[in-house]
Design an enzyme around this catalytic site. Sequence first.
Site, short mmCIF file in Angstrom:
data_model
loop_
_atom_site.label_atom_id
_atom_site.label_comp_id
_atom_site.label_asym_id
_atom_site.label_seq_id
_atom_site.Cartn_x
_atom_site.Cartn_y
_atom_site.Cartn_z
NE ARG A 1 23.85 22.16 14.06
CZ ARG A 1 24.94 22.54 14.43
NH1 ARG A 1 25.22 22.22 15.78
NH2 ARG A 1 24.98 23.22 13.99
CG MET B 1 8.93 21.37 19.90
SD MET B 1 10.22 20.78 18.68
CE MET B 1 11.64 20.68 18.79
NE ARG C 1 16.31 15.41 14.10
CZ ARG C 1 16.13 16.05 13.25
NH1 ARG C 1 14.95 16.58 12.18
NH2 ARG C 1 15.34 17.50 13.77
CG ASP D 1 32.25 2.03 52.41
OD1 ASP D 1 32.87 1.80 52.29
OD2 ASP D 1 32.02 3.02 52.83
#
Length: 622
Positions: free
Chosen positions: A117, A246, A316, A586
Amino acid sequence: MRSLLQNRIITAFPKGNRCPVHMQYRSYSSGLDPRHRAQAKIAHIDSSRPFSPALVDTFQRRHDYLRISLTERCNLRCFYCMPSEGVELSPKDHILSDDEVIRLATLFVKSGVRKIRLTGGEPTVRKGLSDIIRRLNELRSFGLTSIGMTSNGLALHRRLPQYVENGLTHLNLSLDTLDPFKFEIMTRRPGHDAVLRSLDTALSCSDLQSVKLNVVVVKGLNDSEVFDFIELAKEKDISVRFIEFMPFTGNKWDKAKMVPSWQLLKDISERYPNITRAPDELNDTARSWKIPGHRGSIGFISSMSDHFCSSCNRLRLTADGMIKVCLFDAKEISLRDAVRTGASDDEVLKLIGRAVLGKQEKHAGMEDIDVATNRPMILIGGHDFKYPKSDSLPSTTIPRPNLCLGTLRANSNKKPVHYQHRRSSSTAGSTPRLTHIDETGRPAMVDVNEKQPSKRLATASGRITIPKVAYDLVTSCRSHHQTNPRENDTVQKAKEKARDKGDVLTVAQLAAIMGCKRTSDLIPLCHPLTLSHIGVTLTVESSKPENPENCQYSIRCSATVSCEGKTGVEMEALTAVSVGLLTVWDMLKAVAGKEMTIGDIIVTHKAGGKSGDFVRESVFKS
């Protein structure tokens, strides 16, 4: 009156403190799972394809699922994933290259990994993602069966068909709310419509084997939308998965904000009494349920209240090449360093085996999870930490210099190590040191945890020099736009263009205030502050020399900022001035773009804080 579902549960399970639906929820992960069929399936896989012992831990869990983070970057700023002060990204050369990703993925697949994944950050911001998917798809001959991706969907809908054509088989979309306004609160960015377009595109891709929607449920924020998501699954063939909030570094996790999965299931079963347990894939993190009449399904990922550690098969690989064996375990080993120092596949596999053998039977309970030294969620992959030494992992046998076996607080009774430079001493012989550099020479925010909030104030100023044509334009009354016959057509058109942008000083004042409030977004190591007051003034100035031809014109911007906090507001004042003057440039560039200069931006006054007050006596030359 109890539902038939609850009556069946009460009959089947002994009495206890947990609610009946919670008892049923847990039962399917223990007593009622199809154990014999799972064992037969494992035996069949064992007999058909070899599985490396390096991917088997001491509790006989076989790790055949690899999550690869492709980037630390993300185009959203979800509060539960990224700290409000932001994160320090790894240098570009620390991130795994495409070839390094493919080499490590190939090694994992040849060793027994069947699922990959792609994650981030946000994987779609990685250049060359489509080619990475194509190259991963070539690993099917070695046993790879699934290529999935988790995405926020913000920039996905146009590219998804190409990803699927190149081999993408599974997609998880993150969407925590169906309310566009609440989406911006939770992600700190717009883009709700884009995510819904990506969802529709995914459902139209017939070659995608599954489309799942990840919903992080936070009490008091989006828990009231649970039934709205269930109705979404009624019409669409998706799996909506409710994920418990979490704890990670910087996400301000609070137990009171977490809604346990069993509580959600209890509430859902009261509205949908015919809800039934659905079969799960082997080692699936979500416990799935079906509601009669709904095309899709719902699931619960209960990492906090009812963890699934006993069946965990995941590893992982972070974007900077670290292997993590558990989401909540701070220990990491660098595979990137091994690859870049010339290690062979066998040597890298030994490193992987050491990491897997160090995997604990289960992660700590939600009260004891280590958020002090673990990465923020956004950096799983990310950030090259400087780790304290630890003996929890054996040293590598590969005779290569600087091979990182970095570990973070392997023993729970060890205090985390914080690196920061102290304020340089004023004593003789001391060496001035930068406060935003850590012991390794890398950028770092100053730790202000020990500081007490106090009143802070800072004033900054600067100026932009302008030619007379711009001075006349700014100072002239806006109601009188007479044409000066001595001006040529080009100058007149330029003036009209400048006027069309609006009042120069008013627009610049607003821009300065807005820029001041965004200082921590613009300056990487600035702390975000709650500002009490921002005052900005712009003053048009002209010198009056004896010879009018030598007259000089300018606009001075001054900003005073105050707050009650742990750090000063000098940067906020300087940012306000800088943005204000840039806006003037500007606004006037049509008439004076080649002649204006910005300079003399300085702090003129500061009050509060440990270093004391000061006032700059002379700011501008007359």
